[in-house]
Design a protein around this motif. Structure first.
Motif, PDB file in Angstrom:
ATOM      1  N   GLN A   1       0.840  -1.205   0.000  1.00  0.00           N
ATOM      2  CA  GLN A   1       0.000   0.000   0.000  1.00  0.00           C
ATOM      3  C   GLN A   1       0.873   1.253   0.000  1.00  0.00           C
ATOM      4  OE1 GLN A   1      -2.452  -0.666   3.508  1.00  0.00           O
ATOM      5  NE2 GLN A   1      -4.278  -0.708   2.219  1.00  0.00           N
ATOM      6  N   ASP A   2       1.871   1.261   0.868  1.00  0.00           N
ATOM      7  CA  ASP A   2       2.760   2.425   0.959  1.00  0.00           C
ATOM      8  C   ASP A   2       3.473   2.694  -0.358  1.00  0.00           C
ATOM      9  OD1 ASP A   2       2.068   2.764   3.606  1.00  0.00           O
ATOM     10  OD2 ASP A   2       3.902   1.843   4.398  1.00  0.00           O
ATOM     11  N   LEU A   3       4.004   1.643  -0.971  1.00  0.00           N
ATOM     12  CA  LEU A   3       4.763   1.835  -2.212  1.00  0.00           C
ATOM     13  C   LEU A   3       3.848   2.150  -3.397  1.00  0.00           C
ATOM     14  CD1 LEU A   3       7.668  -0.755  -1.890  1.00  0.00           C
ATOM     15  CD2 LEU A   3       7.598   1.658  -1.260  1.00  0.00           C
ATOM     16  N   THR A   4       2.615   1.670  -3.352  1.00  0.00           N
ATOM     17  CA  THR A   4       1.644   2.063  -4.390  1.00  0.00           C
ATOM     18  C   THR A   4       1.399   3.566  -4.280  1.00  0.00           C
ATOM     19  OG1 THR A   4       0.586  -0.109  -4.364  1.00  0.00           O
ATOM     20  CG2 THR A   4      -0.705   1.718  -5.257  1.00  0.00           C
ATOM     21  N   HIS A   5       1.190   4.022  -3.078  1.00  0.00           N
ATOM     22  CA  HIS A   5       0.991   5.457  -2.835  1.00  0.00           C
ATOM     23  C   HIS A   5       2.216   6.240  -3.304  1.00  0.00           C
ATOM     24  CE1 HIS A   5       1.262   9.085  -0.283  1.00  0.00           C
ATOM     25  NE2 HIS A   5      -0.011   9.183  -0.593  1.00  0.00           N
ATOM     26  N   ASP A   6       3.402   5.780  -2.931  1.00  0.00           N
ATOM     27  CA  ASP A   6       4.639   6.461  -3.335  1.00  0.00           C
ATOM     28  C   ASP A   6       4.781   6.519  -4.855  1.00  0.00           C
ATOM     29  OD1 ASP A   6       5.168   6.710  -0.638  1.00  0.00           O
ATOM     30  OD2 ASP A   6       6.783   5.208  -0.617  1.00  0.00           O
ATOM     31  N   THR A   7       4.347   5.460  -5.524  1.00  0.00           N
ATOM     32  CA  THR A   7       4.423   5.435  -6.995  1.00  0.00           C
ATOM     33  C   THR A   7       3.556   6.540  -7.589  1.00  0.00           C
ATOM     34  OG1 THR A   7       4.860   3.058  -7.009  1.00  0.00           O
ATOM     35  CG2 THR A   7       4.002   4.031  -9.057  1.00  0.00           C
ATOM     36  N   PHE A   8       2.344   6.682  -7.098  1.00  0.00           N
ATOM     37  CA  PHE A   8       1.461   7.714  -7.636  1.00  0.00           C
ATOM     38  C   PHE A   8       1.913   9.113  -7.234  1.00  0.00           C
ATOM     39  CE2 PHE A   8      -1.204   4.024  -8.395  1.00  0.00           C
ATOM     40  CZ  PHE A   8      -1.645   4.296  -9.680  1.00  0.00           C
ATOM     41  N   VAL A   9       2.499   9.247  -6.062  1.00  0.00           N
ATOM     42  CA  VAL A   9       3.059  10.546  -5.662  1.00  0.00           C
ATOM     43  C   VAL A   9       4.204  10.910  -6.607  1.00  0.00           C
ATOM     44  CG1 VAL A   9       4.376  11.736  -3.859  1.00  0.00           C
ATOM     45  CG2 VAL A   9       2.328  10.454  -3.268  1.00  0.00           C
ATOM     46  N   ARG A  10       5.022   9.930  -6.955  1.00  0.00           N
ATOM     47  CA  ARG A  10       6.122  10.200  -7.887  1.00  0.00           C
ATOM     48  C   ARG A  10       5.579  10.647  -9.239  1.00  0.00           C
ATOM     49  NH1 ARG A  10      11.426   6.670  -8.555  1.00  0.00           N
ATOM     50  NH2 ARG A  10      11.658   7.485  -6.459  1.00  0.00           N
ATOM     51  N   LEU A  11       4.460  10.095  -9.662  1.00  0.00           N
ATOM     52  CA  LEU A  11       3.861  10.498 -10.940  1.00  0.00           C
ATOM     53  C   LEU A  11       3.439  11.963 -10.919  1.00  0.00           C
ATOM     54  CD1 LEU A  11       1.654   7.420 -11.904  1.00  0.00           C
ATOM     55  CD2 LEU A  11       3.887   8.066 -12.825  1.00  0.00           C
ATOM     56  N   LEU A  12       3.039  12.454  -9.748  1.00  0.00           N
ATOM     57  CA  LEU A  12       2.633  13.860  -9.647  1.00  0.00           C
ATOM     58  C   LEU A  12       3.784  14.803  -9.989  1.00  0.00           C
ATOM     59  CD1 LEU A  12       0.417  13.755  -6.444  1.00  0.00           C
ATOM     60  CD2 LEU A  12      -0.344  14.229  -8.790  1.00  0.00           C
ATOM     61  N   GLY A  13       5.014  14.364  -9.735  1.00  0.00           N
ATOM     62  CA  GLY A  13       6.175  15.193 -10.045  1.00  0.00           C
ATOM     63  C   GLY A  13       6.810  14.851 -11.380  1.00  0.00           C
ATOM     64  N   ALA A  14       6.228  13.918 -12.101  1.00  0.00           N
ATOM     65  CA  ALA A  14       6.806  13.452 -13.365  1.00  0.00           C
ATOM     66  C   ALA A  14       6.147  14.140 -14.557  1.00  0.00           C
ATOM     67  CB  ALA A  14       6.629  11.942 -13.492  1.00  0.00           C
ATOM     68  N   ARG A  15       6.745  13.939 -15.688  1.00  0.00           N
ATOM     69  CA  ARG A  15       6.156  14.406 -16.947  1.00  0.00           C
ATOM     70  C   ARG A  15       5.623  13.178 -17.667  1.00  0.00           C
ATOM     71  NH1 ARG A  15       9.063  19.361 -19.271  1.00  0.00           N
ATOM     72  NH2 ARG A  15       8.693  18.284 -21.223  1.00  0.00           N
ATOM     73  N   LEU A  16       4.335  12.986 -17.550  1.00  0.00           N
ATOM     74  CA  LEU A  16       3.719  11.825 -18.191  1.00  0.00           C
ATOM     75  C   LEU A  16       3.734  11.990 -19.701  1.00  0.00           C
ATOM     76  CD1 LEU A  16       0.504  11.162 -16.069  1.00  0.00           C
ATOM     77  CD2 LEU A  16       2.579   9.818 -16.128  1.00  0.00           C
ATOM     78  N   PRO A  17       3.943  10.891 -20.425  1.00  0.00           N
ATOM     79  CA  PRO A  17       3.792  10.962 -21.880  1.00  0.00           C
ATOM     80  C   PRO A  17       2.354  11.360 -22.221  1.00  0.00           C
ATOM     81  CG  PRO A  17       4.768   8.859 -21.211  1.00  0.00           C
ATOM     82  CD  PRO A  17       4.339   9.569 -19.964  1.00  0.00           C
ATOM     83  N   ARG A  18       2.174  12.001 -23.366  1.00  0.00           N
ATOM     84  CA  ARG A  18       0.833  12.452 -23.762  1.00  0.00           C
ATOM     85  C   ARG A  18      -0.170  11.298 -23.758  1.00  0.00           C
ATOM     86  NH1 ARG A  18       0.065  17.502 -24.208  1.00  0.00           N
ATOM     87  NH2 ARG A  18       1.497  18.853 -25.304  1.00  0.00           N
ATOM     88  N   GLU A  19       0.219  10.208 -24.368  1.00  0.00           N
ATOM     89  CA  GLU A  19      -0.656   9.034 -24.437  1.00  0.00           C
ATOM     90  C   GLU A  19       0.085   7.845 -23.853  1.00  0.00           C
ATOM     91  OE1 GLU A  19      -3.857   8.756 -25.428  1.00  0.00           O
ATOM     92  OE2 GLU A  19      -3.820  10.936 -25.628  1.00  0.00           O
ATOM     93  N   LEU A  20      -0.557   7.178 -22.943  1.00  0.00           N
ATOM     94  CA  LEU A  20       0.001   5.962 -22.375  1.00  0.00           C
ATOM     95  C   LEU A  20      -0.685   4.771 -23.028  1.00  0.00           C
ATOM     96  CD1 LEU A  20       0.270   6.687 -18.543  1.00  0.00           C
ATOM     97  CD2 LEU A  20       2.119   6.361 -20.151  1.00  0.00           C
ATOM     98  N   GLU A  21       0.009   4.169 -23.987  1.00  0.00           N
ATOM     99  CA  GLU A  21      -0.572   3.015 -24.662  1.00  0.00           C
ATOM    100  C   GLU A  21      -0.596   1.798 -23.744  1.00  0.00           C
ATOM    101  OE1 GLU A  21       1.049   2.292 -28.544  1.00  0.00           O
ATOM    102  OE2 GLU A  21       1.192   4.436 -28.943  1.00  0.00           O
ATOM    103  N   GLU A  22       0.411   1.698 -22.877  1.00  0.00           N
ATOM    104  CA  GLU A  22       0.515   0.588 -21.932  1.00  0.00           C
ATOM    105  C   GLU A  22       0.654   1.147 -20.516  1.00  0.00           C
ATOM    106  OE1 GLU A  22       0.216  -2.574 -22.665  1.00  0.00           O
ATOM    107  OE2 GLU A  22       0.113  -2.289 -24.831  1.00  0.00           O
TER     108      GLU A  22
END
Length: 167
Positions: free
Chosen positions: A38-59
């Protein structure tokens, strides 16, 4: 028109809604612990907040797995460092054991140094730590690592450049 931040948050919300359960199950299999997953799932999504997501995530699951692996790797590195620190503390005479607050400060400092030196080669990290923690001179470090003094200078220059960049 929504801001870039709002769009990013919306995309992450969709990712979270669609894949959080799956990612948590994947991490639970890796870790064998529901709470840590649970903690690491949360940390993963928190890291995404600071990331630059690709425009389209095919996978999206492949993307989340990649990010989660980095989070998991960092978690395991932190655990190893913490265990090494606790092992060193266990060897101290009881009268010299630092307070809980001092231990926490030292651990956070060790983690910051570890993160700072992460991009260096193993030898460059060793040279820097032998110099800074053990107080060895370049000739002694060269002998310890089995390299030339000029190579130790190069290692130290790399490490000090990282330290300077962090400031």
């Amino acid at each position: 028109m929504p801001s870039d931040t709002a769009l990013l948050q919306q995309r992450i919300h969709v990712l979270y809604s669609d894949h959080q359960g799956w990612l948590q199950a994947w991490l639970r299999k890796k870790l064998g612990c529901h709470h840590r997953a649970q903690d690491l799932t949360h940390d993963t999504f928190v890291r995404l907040l600071g990331a630059r997501l690709p425009r389209e995530l095919e996978e999206p699951r492949a993307y989340l797995t990649t990010v989660a692996r980095h989070v998991l790797f960092n978690h395991q590195r932190r655990q190893k460092l913490e265990q090494a620190w606790l092992a060193e503390l266990a060897q101290l005479p009881p009268a010299t054991v630092p307070s809980v607050e001092e231990r926490a400060i030292v651990l956070e400092t060790l983690l910051a140094i570890d993160a700072l030196l992460q991009g260096l080669s193993t030898r460059a990290r060793q040279a820097f730590l032998l110099s800074q923690l053990d107080g060895l001179g370049y000739a002694d470090i060269a002998q310890e690592l089995g390299v030339s003094v000029s190579r130790v200078r190069q290692y130290m220059a790399q490490a000090l450049a990282r330290c300077y960049a962090a400031l």
